[in-house]
Design a protein around this motif. Sequence first.
Motif, PDB file in Angstrom:
ATOM      1  N   LEU A   1       6.297   5.385   0.827  1.00 23.54           N
ATOM      2  CA  LEU A   1       6.496   4.547  -0.355  1.00 23.54           C
ATOM      3  C   LEU A   1       5.236   4.566  -1.209  1.00 23.54           C
ATOM      4  O   LEU A   1       4.128   4.798  -0.716  1.00 23.54           O
ATOM      5  CB  LEU A   1       6.807   3.104   0.061  1.00 23.54           C
ATOM      6  N   ASN A   2       5.439   4.305  -2.483  1.00 23.59           N
ATOM      7  CA  ASN A   2       4.315   4.097  -3.380  1.00 23.59           C
ATOM      8  C   ASN A   2       3.850   2.648  -3.282  1.00 23.59           C
ATOM      9  O   ASN A   2       4.625   1.765  -2.898  1.00 23.59           O
ATOM     10  CB  ASN A   2       4.737   4.363  -4.833  1.00 23.59           C
ATOM     11  N   ALA A   3       2.621   2.396  -3.641  1.00 22.17           N
ATOM     12  CA  ALA A   3       2.198   1.011  -3.809  1.00 22.17           C
ATOM     13  C   ALA A   3       2.944   0.429  -5.004  1.00 22.17           C
ATOM     14  O   ALA A   3       3.067   1.078  -6.043  1.00 22.17           O
ATOM     15  CB  ALA A   3       0.689   0.958  -4.044  1.00 22.17           C
ATOM     16  N   GLY A   4       3.485  -0.773  -4.818  1.00 20.87           N
ATOM     17  CA  GLY A   4       4.258  -1.391  -5.891  1.00 20.87           C
ATOM     18  C   GLY A   4       5.746  -1.210  -5.678  1.00 20.87           C
ATOM     19  O   GLY A   4       6.225  -1.200  -4.554  1.00 20.87           O
TER      20      GLY A   4
ATOM     21  N   VAL B   1       0.851  -1.197   0.000  1.00 22.78           N
ATOM     22  CA  VAL B   1       0.000   0.000   0.000  1.00 22.78           C
ATOM     23  C   VAL B   1       0.879   1.236   0.000  1.00 22.78           C
ATOM     24  O   VAL B   1       2.016   1.205   0.473  1.00 22.78           O
ATOM     25  CB  VAL B   1      -0.923   0.037   1.246  1.00 22.78           C
ATOM     26  N   ALA B   2       0.368   2.333  -0.500  1.00 20.04           N
ATOM     27  CA  ALA B   2       1.076   3.611  -0.454  1.00 20.04           C
ATOM     28  C   ALA B   2       1.015   4.167   0.955  1.00 20.04           C
ATOM     29  O   ALA B   2       0.012   4.000   1.658  1.00 20.04           O
ATOM     30  CB  ALA B   2       0.444   4.584  -1.431  1.00 20.04           C
ATOM     31  N   GLY B   3       2.098   4.847   1.367  1.00 25.43           N
ATOM     32  CA  GLY B   3       2.103   5.494   2.671  1.00 25.43           C
ATOM     33  C   GLY B   3       3.375   5.237   3.432  1.00 25.43           C
ATOM     34  O   GLY B   3       4.357   4.734   2.884  1.00 25.43           O
ATOM     35  N   PRO B   4       3.371   5.619   4.720  1.00 27.69           N
ATOM     36  CA  PRO B   4       4.584   5.520   5.513  1.00 27.69           C
ATOM     37  C   PRO B   4       5.019   4.068   5.721  1.00 27.69           C
ATOM     38  O   PRO B   4       4.178   3.191   5.964  1.00 27.69           O
ATOM     39  CB  PRO B   4       4.208   6.158   6.858  1.00 27.69           C
TER      40      PRO B   4
END
Length: 127
Positions: free
Chosen positions: A101-104, A49-52
């Motif tokens: 971070l980005n997802a992926g 998932v995107a995020g911290p």
Amino acid sequence: PQPTRYEAENATISNGVVESNHTGFSGTGFVNYTNAVGGYVEWTVTATVAGPATLRFGYANGTADNRPVNLAVNGAAVGDVDFPGTGAWTSYAGVTTTVNLNAGTNTVRATATTANGGPNADYLDVG
Ligand code: GCU
């Protein structure tokens, strides 16, 4: 969940070499940065998932001097991380920091900022 471990010896390395002469490392070795500014270890990591995300860098620094690196995530500098002395090249420790971070797929690059180069880089755990 458990963090995912990415070994430094499997990362992309510029101005550093994989060695295994100081026991206690994870995996099959560690990266000895060249004693110069600008060398880097770049990990390609995956986030669901995107995020911290918590990054934990395993390392050793057998000197008395901090070996800071500049951290870049997906090509954008996000600040410096300190790698203080661990007492011996065979004494490994971890430092943590939080980044978005980005997802992926993402890149995490740790670039030496002093003439001593970076610490001996063992792994990156992504939580
Ligand atoms: C010593 C040590 C290396 C380390 C280097 C350094 O040569 O054996 O593992 O990388 O110092 O100062 O960076």
